[in-house]
Write a protein that holds these residues in place. Structure first.
Motif: not given
Ligand code: PPS
Length: 342
Positions: A20-31
């Motif tokens: 439930f925690r996306p890898g920290s390398k990819e920024p959080i966003g919305m599509m």
């Protein structure tokens, strides 16, 4: 589902602290996909594409909902019914694994080579119980073709909004945080949050509620008469359970009991993950690795807990008079003539 996941994945879930925690390398966003916003990288396009051809089974049971509508509660009712009220068995596995979240990753990092959840579900034995927040038009079409059962749950959108506001702030690795309730409410009413507008989500299923494979539940009815809803759901799923078993399931699914049970409270998921690893005789984490960011909690417990209040009408403690009037007007506009009321 745990056999289908395998011990190695459990270890990675803990070591990488990525459940439930996306890898920290990819920024959080919305599509936006077909008009519906999804948080990235938590939900990805590959998974949504895979839904188009994903194979359902006639004996699958799906718990589908707009977020914060009573999903976890309904999952537990459905799961306990499918275990025929054998709570010793139910309590052997955490609900996140008994009723996996189809479109969400166990671990969102491709490098770890963990298959996406929908592929792991493909290896589960029947009958499978599966959770989804996908709006109707993005769910696998095979579900309706195969007539798999869908238990849909809806809740007064005012209480959904309040619950969702707190959930955003305790889940900073998936969602944008909102400094004020008012900012959140604006995005919520404009469908700018994960899963889009509540009314489109609700009405898709409300409009097919008479199909033989669809059961439409409301959070408020569960609160008013949980036993009645457990009985109705068991009847719908075709389980003939004794009155004692219905009582047992009802008791298992009260707010207090679900909150205090580590196998039904999403907050305590990692406790179970840790226990499975310990039982396999493995070390918990590589030296120097801190483990999950919130210890054995899945979310940031300093902000709030997943099992927050579980009440009807908490919106009264949050909406201003003006916000309430605007929301009433929106509800009237969107639900007018549909027969759906809260
Ligand atoms: S999620 O993240 O979308 O799956 O959340 P979801 O499970 O749909 O909704 C969480 C809210 O449901 C409440 N809840 C319950 N209420 C009453 N009884 C029981 N057993 C129960 N289980 C979960 C939970 O507390 C969240 O509501 P709020 O209003 O935030 O307390």
């Amino acid at each position: 589902m745990e056999e289908a996941i395998g011990k190695e994945t459990f270890k990675k879930i803990w070591d990488q602290a990525l459940f439930f925690r996306p890898g920290s390398k990819e920024p959080i966003g919305m599509m936006e996909v077909e008009g519906v916003p999804f948080p990235t990288p938590f939900i990805n396009m590959k998974t949504l594409d895979a839904m188009k051809t994903w194979e359902a089974r006639p004996d699958d049971v799906f718990v589908v909902s707009y977020p914060k509508s009573g999903t976890t509660w309904t999952q537990e009712v459905v799961s306990a019914i499918c275990y025929k009220g054998d709570l010793d068995e139910v309590n052997k596995s955490h609900s996140n694994f008994r009723i996996p979240f189809m479109e969400a990753p166990m671990i969102s990092s491709d490098e770890l080579k963990i298959p996406p959840t929908h592929e792991i579900i493909g290896k589960m034995k029947s009958p499978r119980t599966i959770k989804s927040h996908l709006p109707g038009h993005l769910l696998p079409p095979d579900i309706m073709k195969k007539k798999s059962r869908i238990v849909y749950v809806a809740r007064n959108p005012k209480d959904v909004a309040v619950s969702y506001f707190y959930f955003h702030n305790m889940n900073p690795s998936i969602f944008k945080s909102y400094p004020t309730w008012d900012e959140f409410l604006q995005d919520f009413n404009n469908g700018k949050v994960y899963s889009g507008t509540w009314w489109e989500h609700y009405l898709y299923f409300w409009n097919i509620r008479h199909e033989s494979n669809v059961l439409f539940l409301k959070f408020e009815d569960m609160k008013r008469d949980l036993r009645g809803v457990v009985q109705k759901t068991a009847d719908f799923l075709g389980y003939k359970l004794s009155s004692d078993v219905i009582d047992k399931i009802t008791d298992h699914c009260t707010f207090e009991n679900m909150k205090s049970n580590p196998m039904t409270n999403p907050d305590t998921l990692f406790k179970h993950v840790a226990a499975v690893i310990a039982a396999s005789g493995e070390n918990m984490s590589p030296p120097g690795h801190a483990g999950p960011p919130h210890g054995d909690k899945q979310f940031d417990a300093s902000k709030d807990s997943f099992m927050r209040k579980g009440k009807v009408g908490d919106w009264r403690n949050h909406f201003t008079v003006a916000q309430n009037q605007a929301m009433d007007a929106l509800i009237e506009d969107k639900l007018k003539g549909t027969g759906l009321k809260f």
